[in-house]
Design an enzyme around this catalytic site. Structure first.
Site, PDB file in Angstrom:
ATOM      1  N   GLN A   1       4.301  10.143  -7.577  1.00 20.55           N
ATOM      2  CA  GLN A   1       4.837   9.115  -8.469  1.00 20.55           C
ATOM      3  C   GLN A   1       5.152   9.780  -9.806  1.00 20.55           C
ATOM      4  O   GLN A   1       4.255  10.129 -10.566  1.00 20.55           O
ATOM      5  CB  GLN A   1       3.816   7.980  -8.650  1.00 20.55           C
ATOM      6  CG  GLN A   1       4.365   6.833  -9.492  1.00 20.55           C
ATOM      7  CD  GLN A   1       3.363   5.678  -9.644  1.00 20.55           C
ATOM      8  OE1 GLN A   1       2.246   5.712  -9.149  1.00 20.55           O
ATOM      9  NE2 GLN A   1       3.793   4.655 -10.366  1.00 20.55           N
TER      10      GLN A   1
ATOM     11  N   HIS B   1      12.261   2.552  -5.097  1.00 21.83           N
ATOM     12  CA  HIS B   1      13.539   3.252  -4.947  1.00 21.83           C
ATOM     13  C   HIS B   1      14.383   2.512  -3.918  1.00 21.83           C
ATOM     14  O   HIS B   1      13.896   2.204  -2.834  1.00 21.83           O
ATOM     15  CB  HIS B   1      13.319   4.670  -4.395  1.00 21.83           C
ATOM     16  CG  HIS B   1      12.522   5.565  -5.286  1.00 21.83           C
ATOM     17  ND1 HIS B   1      13.091   6.461  -6.142  1.00 21.83           N
ATOM     18  CD2 HIS B   1      11.172   5.698  -5.436  1.00 21.83           C
ATOM     19  CE1 HIS B   1      12.144   7.124  -6.791  1.00 21.83           C
ATOM     20  NE2 HIS B   1      10.963   6.687  -6.387  1.00 21.83           N
TER      21      HIS B   1
ATOM     22  N   HIS C   1       7.599   1.416  -9.530  1.00 23.33           N
ATOM     23  CA  HIS C   1       9.038   1.346  -9.260  1.00 23.33           C
ATOM     24  C   HIS C   1       9.321   1.511  -7.776  1.00 23.33           C
ATOM     25  O   HIS C   1       8.674   2.289  -7.095  1.00 23.33           O
ATOM     26  CB  HIS C   1       9.830   2.366 -10.079  1.00 23.33           C
ATOM     27  CG  HIS C   1       9.392   3.799  -9.923  1.00 23.33           C
ATOM     28  ND1 HIS C   1       8.236   4.287 -10.493  1.00 23.33           N
ATOM     29  CD2 HIS C   1       9.959   4.849  -9.272  1.00 23.33           C
ATOM     30  CE1 HIS C   1       8.116   5.585 -10.205  1.00 23.33           C
ATOM     31  NE2 HIS C   1       9.141   5.954  -9.464  1.00 23.33           N
TER      32      HIS C   1
ATOM     33  N   VAL D   1       6.820   8.689 -12.525  1.00 24.16           N
ATOM     34  CA  VAL D   1       6.678   7.891 -13.740  1.00 24.16           C
ATOM     35  C   VAL D   1       5.589   6.845 -13.507  1.00 24.16           C
ATOM     36  O   VAL D   1       5.595   6.158 -12.483  1.00 24.16           O
ATOM     37  CB  VAL D   1       8.012   7.193 -14.112  1.00 24.16           C
ATOM     38  CG1 VAL D   1       7.832   6.289 -15.324  1.00 24.16           C
ATOM     39  CG2 VAL D   1       9.098   8.231 -14.386  1.00 24.16           C
TER      40      VAL D   1
END
Ligand SMILES: [Zn+2]
Length: 133
Positions: free
Chosen positions: A87, A95, A93, A89
């Site tokens: 991961q 994708h 999130h 960041v």
């Protein structure tokens, strides 16, 4: 870092800006049109996402996956989330990567490409955004 994109203090190529979440282009896409969908509030991993945000957030992920496919004329999508390991960041999130049969994507080795210009990136963001129902 993604909080800064959501707040607008760091610019991004925005695909969707909604109460349920925020979607924008990955600037180092696996394939052009590769979109990241993040919750508006700061959650690091899936386990941190408040239960009442699960349905709205994944509802947006679902709609973006349809929009990436339809807006770009892709054959399908690859939808994925890394938690902690790989991961890059520390803000949750998902994708959404456009796929085409024979595109060469194998396993989890993700070759990255880049946009020729900001104009090209904006064009991809607009195509997906316009297809968002
Ligand atoms: Zn954040």
């Amino acid at each position: 870092m993604f909080c800064d994109i959501v707040s607008g203090s760091v610019p991004g190529f925005v695909v969707a800006d909604e109460p349920a979440g925020f979607a924008f282009l990955d600037i180092r896409p696996v394939f052009k049109g590769h979109t990241l969908v993040v919750p508006r509030g700061h959650s690091v991993v899936l386990a941190d996402l408040p239960a009442d945000q699960l349905a709205p957030y994944f509802g947006l992920v679902q709609r973006v996956s349809v929009a990436v496919e339809e807006g770009l004329g892709a054959g399908g999508t690859f939808v994925a989330m890394n938690n902690k390991v790989s991961q890059s960041v520390a803000h949750l999130h998902v994708h959404v990567v456009p796929r085409t049969k024979g595109d060469g994507l194998r396993g989890f080795f993700w070759p990255r490409t880049k946009y020729a210009s900001d104009e090209e990136a904006r064009e991809y963001a607009e195509k997906i955004s316009a297809a968002l129902s």
